[in-house]
Each structure stands twice: as C-alpha cells, then as structure tokens.
Scaffold this motif. Structure first.
Motif, PDB file in Angstrom:
ATOM      1  N   SER A   1       1.012   5.934   3.140  1.00 33.66           N
ATOM      2  CA  SER A   1       2.098   5.950   2.213  1.00 33.66           C
ATOM      3  C   SER A   1       3.323   6.424   3.111  1.00 33.66           C
ATOM      4  O   SER A   1       4.305   6.577   2.489  1.00 33.66           O
ATOM      5  N   GLU A   2       3.230   6.652   4.181  1.00 31.96           N
ATOM      6  CA  GLU A   2       4.352   7.153   5.097  1.00 31.96           C
ATOM      7  C   GLU A   2       4.976   5.779   5.917  1.00 31.96           C
ATOM      8  O   GLU A   2       5.725   5.828   6.455  1.00 31.96           O
TER       9      GLU A   2
ATOM     10  N   LEU B   1       0.943  -0.978   0.085  1.00 38.58           N
ATOM     11  CA  LEU B   1      -0.164  -0.026   0.085  1.00 38.58           C
ATOM     12  C   LEU B   1       0.870   1.217  -0.060  1.00 38.58           C
ATOM     13  O   LEU B   1       0.584   2.335  -0.616  1.00 38.58           O
ATOM     14  N   ALA B   2       1.842   1.089   0.631  1.00 41.51           N
ATOM     15  CA  ALA B   2       2.975   2.251   0.856  1.00 41.51           C
ATOM     16  C   ALA B   2       3.451   2.543  -0.561  1.00 41.51           C
ATOM     17  O   ALA B   2       3.811   3.746  -0.890  1.00 41.51           O
TER      18      ALA B   2
ATOM     19  N   LEU C   1      -8.482   3.709  12.221  1.00 40.94           N
ATOM     20  CA  LEU C   1      -8.690   3.009  10.855  1.00 40.94           C
ATOM     21  C   LEU C   1      -8.454   4.130   9.887  1.00 40.94           C
ATOM     22  O   LEU C   1      -7.577   3.914   8.892  1.00 40.94           O
ATOM     23  N   LEU C   2      -9.145   5.214   9.779  1.00 38.94           N
ATOM     24  CA  LEU C   2      -9.076   6.253   8.766  1.00 38.94           C
ATOM     25  C   LEU C   2      -7.542   6.721   8.926  1.00 38.94           C
ATOM     26  O   LEU C   2      -7.088   7.103   7.909  1.00 38.94           O
TER      27      LEU C   2
ATOM     28  N   PHE D   1      -7.546  -4.136   4.701  1.00 43.04           N
ATOM     29  CA  PHE D   1      -8.587  -3.667   5.416  1.00 43.04           C
ATOM     30  C   PHE D   1      -9.237  -4.893   6.347  1.00 43.04           C
ATOM     31  O   PHE D   1      -9.311  -4.907   7.586  1.00 43.04           O
TER      32      PHE D   1
ATOM     33  N   PHE E   1      -5.032   4.388   7.311  1.00 43.40           N
ATOM     34  CA  PHE E   1      -4.878   4.292   6.024  1.00 43.40           C
ATOM     35  C   PHE E   1      -4.749   5.666   5.409  1.00 43.40           C
ATOM     36  O   PHE E   1      -3.905   5.541   4.227  1.00 43.40           O
ATOM     37  N   SER E   2      -4.967   6.831   5.930  1.00 43.24           N
ATOM     38  CA  SER E   2      -4.545   8.169   5.299  1.00 43.24           C
ATOM     39  C   SER E   2      -2.921   8.324   5.490  1.00 43.24           C
ATOM     40  O   SER E   2      -2.464   9.142   4.639  1.00 43.24           O
TER      41      SER E   2
ATOM     42  N   PHE F   1      -5.304  -3.218  -0.818  1.00 41.12           N
ATOM     43  CA  PHE F   1      -6.020  -2.383   0.370  1.00 41.12           C
ATOM     44  C   PHE F   1      -7.155  -3.503   0.847  1.00 41.12           C
ATOM     45  O   PHE F   1      -7.229  -3.268   2.008  1.00 41.12           O
TER      46      PHE F   1
ATOM     47  N   GLN G   1     -12.820   3.529  14.283  1.00 43.71           N
ATOM     48  CA  GLN G   1     -12.977   4.115  13.060  1.00 43.71           C
ATOM     49  C   GLN G   1     -12.029   5.268  12.728  1.00 43.71           C
ATOM     50  O   GLN G   1     -11.448   5.169  11.729  1.00 43.71           O
TER      51      GLN G   1
END
Lengths: 180, 176
Positions: B64-65, B16-17, B56-57, B28, B60-61, B24, B53
């Motif tokens: 990429s880090e 994902l990163a 989790l958000l 998840f 995923f946000s 994804f 929640q």
C-alpha cells in the motif's frame, strides 16, 4: 509436500501480510481523527456528543482507507476539507464568543456555513484535479461532514445543517463548471 | 524479466496499492520467481528460500506504500536485498559457517576465468548487500536499463549510490 501446495501456503501468508499492511497503513489516519476529537473537547464541546461523532468518523476513515479504491483515496482530502469546517466554529469559541441563544447564531452559524463552503470547494477542486468519480465525492463528503460536525455542533443541529448546506452550495458550482 | 512483464508488474502493484485485491494473484505469480532467483544469488543456498519468503512477505505488507511512479521490480528487489542483508548479518552474528554461493560458470570461459568471474561477482553482490535498499534499487534499475528513470534526479541518485558502493567496496577490499 508438493511444491504447488507450498506455493499456495506462501500465497496465503503473503495475502495476510498484504491485508495487515493495508490495515496498519489505514490506522495511521487514527491520530488525525483523535486530534480532531480532542480539539473539539478542549474547545468545550460535550464529551458524549464528540464521542458519538468521532467514533463513526474513525471507523469510516479507517474502513474506507483499508478497503481502498476511489472512496479510500477520498479519506485524506475529506479529513483536510473537514478540518476547515471543524476549525471555524471552534475558533469562534476560543476568541471569547459566548454561544447562548440568538447571540450564538449571529457568529457561530455563519462560521459553520463558511467552513462548510471551504470544505465544499476543497472537495470539488480535489475531485476535478484527480478526475475522480462519484464514490470519491461521496467518501470525501461523508468524512468531511463528520469532521466538520465535531465543531459545528456548537451551533446545534442548525450549525451542522448549515455546514452541509455550505458544502453543497460552494462545492457544486465548482464541480459543475469543471464537468462542462 | 522482459519489458512487458516489468510494465505489467508495475500496473499490478499500482492496483494493489490502491486496494484492488484482484491484482494480488497475478502480482504474486510474477514476483515470487524473481525474488527467489534474486535471493539465490545474494545469500547461501541454504538461506535463499527463507530470504526470498521474507522478502515476498515484506513486499506485500508494504504494497500500500508503493508509489506507481517507481519501477515495481526495482522497488521489490531493493526490499529483497535488504532482507538478504539482514539474514546474512543474523547468520554472521551467530557465527555460522558460510555456504559458498552457487556456481554460475559461463560456458565460453576457461576454468580460471570462471573462478575469477565468480569471485568478482560474489564480492560485488556482497558489497551491494551492505547498501541501503534505495541505493540497491537505484543501481539495479540502472543496470536493468529502466527507460523512464533517466532524469537528472535519477542520475544524481545513481551517482550517490555508486559513490556509496565504491566506499563500501574499499572498506571491504581496500583500493583494488
């Protein structure tokens, strides 16, 4: 509302959060592109030409970094490699070299070729170190070429072509030698 | 979470990163139940779903880090602990009544031991929730016994994190 439906909604929100996070991370490259464009303009490059190069460079860098994959990983090395090609001719301008007619070709053109050569070596060595594939090389080349062109327009189309030739001539042997 | 699932989550988060969207769905499916269970232990039942929640958000946000060298579950739980702490502070600021954490009695214990164990566990979790995500991640990884994190750097990080945990414990509960 069924638990499955709630999970699907949450998954969709998480996916949006992921995409937004990637876009924000990719946009962190924008200041580097803008700084390169500002440096080119500050060193006397024409505003329209600089914008015509900086805008595609910005879109390409952010787009590739957002999409990810090998080409996305190539953006930072491409910008770094292109910075050398950008700096070389601009430094010629800042030391008082007047770029008119044949006198321009005596110093600015070699500077573009040398900067391109440096970019080629940086891209080739990064490719070898990361054991990267063709999309990485192409992505890095495209980003480096646009970055370097911001400065090499000082010597006109010949400067840009000279820089590209420098990239290929210096980078190809490093890549070929490493792949053997 | 078993070692195989842990390693799989690490692979999925690394993909994902790198921008591989195909990872994804599986990521998840692995993360959501763990974050929900984690939040249920850290905050009141009424807030657990919201905290999970939000965590989790946030995970995923920030995907990429993610650094593939790190343990993905510990990284995600560190973020979750931070979200739980933030939510609890919001609640404290609003001076809402706390709902007690869910009972988790050990069938082998008597009622008195179960109450003591529950109180101790709740106190430890409350103190852990006041630490920074990196410290929580380090302590969680050490408790889970992640084999690849046993270098000198990790031991130093763990020592510092435990030191901060001790200070936070003393600040809240005295020198007991």
């Amino acid at each position: 509302m069924a638990a499955d439906e709630l999970d699907l909604r949450l998954q969709a929100r998480a996916r949006r959060a992921y995409e937004l996070g990637r876009l924000l991370a990719a946009l962190r490259l924008a200041p580097f592109v803008l700084a390169a464009a500002v440096a080119a303009i500050a060193c006397g490059r024409p505003f329209p030409v600089t914008c015509a190069l900086a805008l595609p460079l910005l879109l390409l860098s952010v787009g590739l970094a957002y999409a990810g994959g090998p080409a996305g990983r190539a953006v930072r090395p491409g910008l770094l490699a292109g910075a050398g090609a950008l700096a070389a001719p601009l430094l010629m301008a800042t030391v008082g070299h007047a770029c008119f007619g044949p006198a321009c070709m005596s110093l600015a053109l070699p500077a573009c070729v040398a900067g391109g050569g440096l970019a080629g070596v940086v891209i080739a060595r990064t490719t070898v170190r990361r054991d990267a594939d063709l999309p990485f090389v192409l992505g890095a080349l495209a980003v480096a070429a646009l970055t370097g062109a911001l400065g090499c327009t000082l010597a006109g189309a010949a400067g840009v072509l000279g820089m590209l030739a420098g990239v290929v001539v210096a980078g190809a042997p490093v890549l070929v030698a490493a792949r053997r | 979470m078993e070692g195989g699932e842990r390693a799989e989550l690490r692979r999925l988060m690394a993909r994902l990163a790198d921008g591989d969207r195909a990872a994804f769905g599986p990521a998840f499916a692995l993360l959501w139940p763990r974050l929900r269970a984690f939040a249920a232990r850290y905050v009141a039942v009424a807030d657990a779903e919201d905290a999970a929640q939000a965590a989790l958000l946030r995970v995923f946000s920030r995907a990429s880090e993610y650094d593939p060298e790190r343990d993905a579950l510990a990284w995600a739980l560190g973020i979750a602990a931070w979200e739980c702490r933030t939510l609890r502070r919001k609640r404290e600021r609003r001076r809402e009544d706390d709902v007690p954490p869910p009972d988790r009695p050990d069938p082998g214990q008597g009622p008195e031991e179960a109450v003591i164990a529950r109180d101790l566990s709740a106190a430890a979790e409350a103190v852990l929730g006041t630490l920074r995500p990196n410290d929580v991640e380090t302590i969680t990884a050490a408790a889970a016994g992640s084999g690849k994190l046993r270098g000198a750097t990790f031991r130093k990080r763990l020592s510092r994190a435990l030191g901060r945990l001790r200070i936070a414990w003393r600040a809240r509960h005295g020198s007991r």
